[in-house]
Design a protein around this motif. Structure first.
Motif: not given
Length: 339
Positions: A175-176, A189-190, A250-252, A276-278
């Motif tokens: 996240t940072e 998205v958890a 941020l994907a889980g 952006s996707v992580v």
């Protein structure tokens, strides 16, 4: 062993020392004994050894039977680490997470005379069932437990200790990264919140936003599947197309990220130009997603090695405390500053 000693021209005790890697054996003697072992095809009799040492050289491993990347990778890592230390592994698979199923698996191991148990417990109910069993052998629970109590709550000592990858720290780092790139907010998205890992990743995401003075929205709760990621991604894509969507997600886990990437691509939303996707896990092939996925890598080999080391240390009478292993943020092409 008597046959090996005769062929090598040494005592029975010397053969035993070679097999146990005792440092007092001269190199030439060790080579002669090993040559005799190879010539005779000698193998240790585990049953006989257990009678002499009161140890079975076997570790029990409880797993939930999940085909998901994390639990499966952890099981493989524990088995490899146990084999490297000369232990056999007996595996019990749980199809349900209730106390009765866990106790049945633990009783199965007690009947086998295992020296210790490693429980791969991604779900909260599994960890609670383990603690209630009060096993007479060391137990290492591989889970991101909320806390680790040194006793059962009634003052009696617990043989159970936890080990985990620091999921919260990994999600916080991810996240940072997005915030440092300039994204004004990060949607999460958890995974299912009954899982320790999902809860800890959500907590890390929340902490990172709050540390920047941002108020997190409620995460989108899903399973761990790419299908759920795809469904979430379609909603995100519609919001982006309407000019109301996020610039960072941020994907889980990486499967959720994969579904999100597909949904965004179908709607013409570009990654990382528009969003952006992580992900999380660094599954095999994550570097070959389109685009290559920025994700958090979990050190499964170290996790397995430490789990077995903790059991062995406990058997030796050494104090063993809960441990956390830091994950690694792997930056690839799915993240960039917002337009």
């Amino acid at each position: 062993m008597a046959d090996v000693a005769r062929v090598a021209g040494v005592s029975h005790q010397t053969v035993s020392r070679v097999l146990n890697e005792h440092p007092s054996v001269r190199p030439e003697t060790r080579e002669r004994v090993l040559a005799a072992i190879d010539e005779l095809g000698y193998r240790r009799n585990s049953a006989a050894r257990a009678l002499v040492t009161s140890r079975s050289a076997t570790l029990g491993v409880v797993t939930t039977g999940s085909a998901l990347f994390g639990p499966t990778s952890t099981l493989i890592a524990v088995e490899e680490a146990a084999r490297d230390r000369g232990y056999f592994v007996s595996v019990a698979t749980l199809r349900t997470y209730d106390t009765a199923a866990m106790h049945a698996a633990m009783e199965h191991f007690m009947a086998q005379g295992v020296d210790g148990i490693v429980v791969i417990a991604p779900h909260a109910d599994v960890a609670a069932a383990v603690e209630s069993f009060r096993a007479p052998v060391p137990v290492v629970v591989v889970a991101a437990l909320d806390d680790a109590s040194p006793d059962h709550g009634d003052g009696s000592p617990s043989a159970t200790v936890s080990l985990a990858v620091d999921q919260r720290s990994g999600a916080r780092q991810a996240t940072e990264l997005l915030l440092d790139l300039g994204h004004p907010d990060v949607v999460h998205v958890a995974g299912p919140q009954g899982w320790f890992d999902a809860r800890e990743r959500a907590a890390g995401w929340r902490e990172a936003l709050q540390a920047r003075g941002l108020e997190p929205a409620r995460p989108r709760l899903c399973s761990w599947s790419a299908a759920d990621g795809y469904a979430a991604g379609r909603d995100l894509a519609e919001a982006v197309a309407a000019g109301e969507g996020p610039t960072a997600v941020l994907a889980g886990n990486d499967q959720l990220a994969l579904g999100i990437l597909r949904a965004l691509w179908e709607r013409g939303v570009r990654v990382p130009d528009d969003v952006s996707v992580v992900g999380f896990d660094d599954v095999e092939g994550a570097a070959y997603f389109v685009p290559p996925l920025t994700t958090v890598r979990q050190p499964f080999a170290e996790l397995g090695s430490r789990a077995v080391a903790m059991v062995v240390a406990s058997l030796a009478g050494e104090p063993v405390a809960a441990q956390r292993i830091m994950p690694e943020l792997v930056v690839r092409s799915s993240t960039a500053p917002p337009r």
